[in-house]
Design a protein around this motif. Sequence first.
Motif, mmCIF file in Angstrom:
data_model
loop_
_atom_site.group_PDB
_atom_site.id
_atom_site.type_symbol
_atom_site.label_atom_id
_atom_site.label_comp_id
_atom_site.label_asym_id
_atom_site.label_seq_id
_atom_site.Cartn_x
_atom_site.Cartn_y
_atom_site.Cartn_z
ATOM 1 N N CYS A 78 14.400 31.092 12.161
ATOM 2 C CA CYS A 78 15.811 30.701 12.273
ATOM 3 C C CYS A 78 16.654 31.370 11.198
ATOM 4 C CB CYS A 78 15.942 29.182 12.190
ATOM 5 S SG CYS A 78 15.366 28.352 13.685
ATOM 6 N N ARG A 79 16.124 31.495 9.993
ATOM 7 C CA ARG A 79 16.872 32.176 8.926
ATOM 8 C C ARG A 79 17.103 33.638 9.283
ATOM 9 N NH1 ARG A 79 13.493 28.869 5.703
ATOM 10 N NH2 ARG A 79 14.731 27.186 4.789
ATOM 11 N N SER A 80 16.096 34.263 9.865
ATOM 12 C CA SER A 80 16.220 35.658 10.265
ATOM 13 C C SER A 80 17.283 35.819 11.353
ATOM 14 C CB SER A 80 14.868 36.165 10.758
ATOM 15 O OG SER A 80 14.956 37.491 11.198
ATOM 16 N N ILE A 81 17.259 34.938 12.332
ATOM 17 C CA ILE A 81 18.254 34.974 13.406
ATOM 18 C C ILE A 81 19.642 34.699 12.838
ATOM 19 C CG2 ILE A 81 19.055 33.766 15.482
ATOM 20 C CD1 ILE A 81 16.019 33.374 16.145
ATOM 21 N N PHE A 82 19.738 33.726 11.932
ATOM 22 C CA PHE A 82 21.014 33.389 11.304
ATOM 23 C C PHE A 82 21.571 34.588 10.541
ATOM 24 C CE2 PHE A 82 23.304 32.010 7.502
ATOM 25 C CZ PHE A 82 24.389 31.374 8.094
ATOM 26 N N LEU A 83 20.723 35.262 9.800
ATOM 27 C CA LEU A 83 21.161 36.435 9.045
ATOM 28 C C LEU A 83 21.683 37.517 9.984
ATOM 29 C CD1 LEU A 83 21.487 37.889 6.354
ATOM 30 C CD2 LEU A 83 19.127 38.663 6.575
ATOM 31 N N ASP A 84 20.981 37.748 11.077
ATOM 32 C CA ASP A 84 21.424 38.727 12.062
ATOM 33 C C ASP A 84 22.785 38.322 12.628
ATOM 34 O OD1 ASP A 84 21.466 40.881 13.805
ATOM 35 O OD2 ASP A 84 20.058 39.989 15.219
ATOM 36 N N TRP A 85 22.938 37.036 12.946
ATOM 37 C CA TRP A 85 24.222 36.548 13.454
ATOM 38 C C TRP A 85 25.327 36.738 12.406
ATOM 39 C CZ3 TRP A 85 27.159 32.563 11.370
ATOM 40 C CH2 TRP A 85 28.293 32.223 12.099
ATOM 41 N N ALA A 86 25.054 36.343 11.166
ATOM 42 C CA ALA A 86 26.055 36.403 10.094
ATOM 43 C C ALA A 86 26.481 37.842 9.830
ATOM 44 C CB ALA A 86 25.518 35.757 8.818
ATOM 45 N N MET A 87 25.546 38.775 9.892
ATOM 46 C CA MET A 87 25.881 40.173 9.657
ATOM 47 C C MET A 87 26.767 40.734 10.768
ATOM 48 S SD MET A 87 22.339 41.575 8.001
ATOM 49 C CE MET A 87 22.862 43.262 8.090
ATOM 50 N N GLY A 88 26.745 40.105 11.925
ATOM 51 C CA GLY A 88 27.564 40.548 13.035
ATOM 52 C C GLY A 88 28.951 39.921 13.076
ATOM 53 N N THR A 89 29.227 39.030 12.127
ATOM 54 C CA THR A 89 30.543 38.400 12.110
ATOM 55 C C THR A 89 31.565 39.329 11.471
ATOM 56 O OG1 THR A 89 30.134 37.284 9.992
ATOM 57 C CG2 THR A 89 29.594 36.065 11.995
ATOM 58 N N GLN A 90 32.799 39.045 11.750
ATOM 59 C CA GLN A 90 33.892 39.875 11.240
ATOM 60 C C GLN A 90 34.084 39.635 9.747
ATOM 61 O OE1 GLN A 90 37.563 39.130 13.267
ATOM 62 N NE2 GLN A 90 38.277 41.201 12.915
ATOM 63 N N LEU A 91 34.272 40.697 9.001
ATOM 64 C CA LEU A 91 34.511 40.609 7.571
ATOM 65 C C LEU A 91 35.763 39.779 7.314
ATOM 66 C CD1 LEU A 91 33.501 41.576 4.816
ATOM 67 C CD2 LEU A 91 35.017 43.529 5.049
ATOM 68 N N GLY A 92 35.663 38.823 6.418
ATOM 69 C CA GLY A 92 36.792 37.966 6.087
ATOM 70 C C GLY A 92 36.924 36.744 6.976
ATOM 71 N N ALA A 93 36.011 36.580 7.927
ATOM 72 C CA ALA A 93 36.060 35.417 8.815
ATOM 73 C C ALA A 93 35.771 34.146 8.022
ATOM 74 C CB ALA A 93 35.045 35.577 9.943
ATOM 75 N N ASP A 94 36.277 33.030 8.482
ATOM 76 C CA ASP A 94 36.062 31.734 7.838
ATOM 77 C C ASP A 94 34.670 31.229 8.201
ATOM 78 O OD1 ASP A 94 36.066 29.174 6.832
ATOM 79 O OD2 ASP A 94 37.989 28.608 7.721
ATOM 80 N N MET A 95 33.698 31.578 7.364
ATOM 81 C CA MET A 95 32.304 31.253 7.646
ATOM 82 C C MET A 95 32.072 29.745 7.705
ATOM 83 S SD MET A 95 29.420 32.649 8.440
ATOM 84 C CE MET A 95 29.534 34.341 7.954
#
Length: 91
Positions: free
Chosen positions: A28-45
């Motif tokens: 799940c951490r690996s999948i989460f990291l992949d998802w997070a890296m695909g988010t837009q820079l500056g997005a409200d995480m």
Amino acid sequence: MVFKGNLDIDPRGLIYEAYRLDIGPEECRSIFLDWAMGTQLGADMSAMLQKLLDEYAGKAPDHAMTQVLREGLQKMDRPLGRQGGRARRVS
């Protein structure tokens, strides 16, 4: 493009698919990291993590991805580490 899940913040369906699998925290951490890296820079995480939790945690409170998302949200709420030193003084 085939859309998986109900959320526009997960266009590739990574989080959606993770909840469909019986996997542990490491995966799940690996999948989460992949998802997070695909988010837009500056997005409200924090807002995105809360949206994911609102969508999935109620249906799967014991899933490892729920734990990973909650950990991520907690880390977003913590103050940053050391911010002093020379780099801060020099403009």
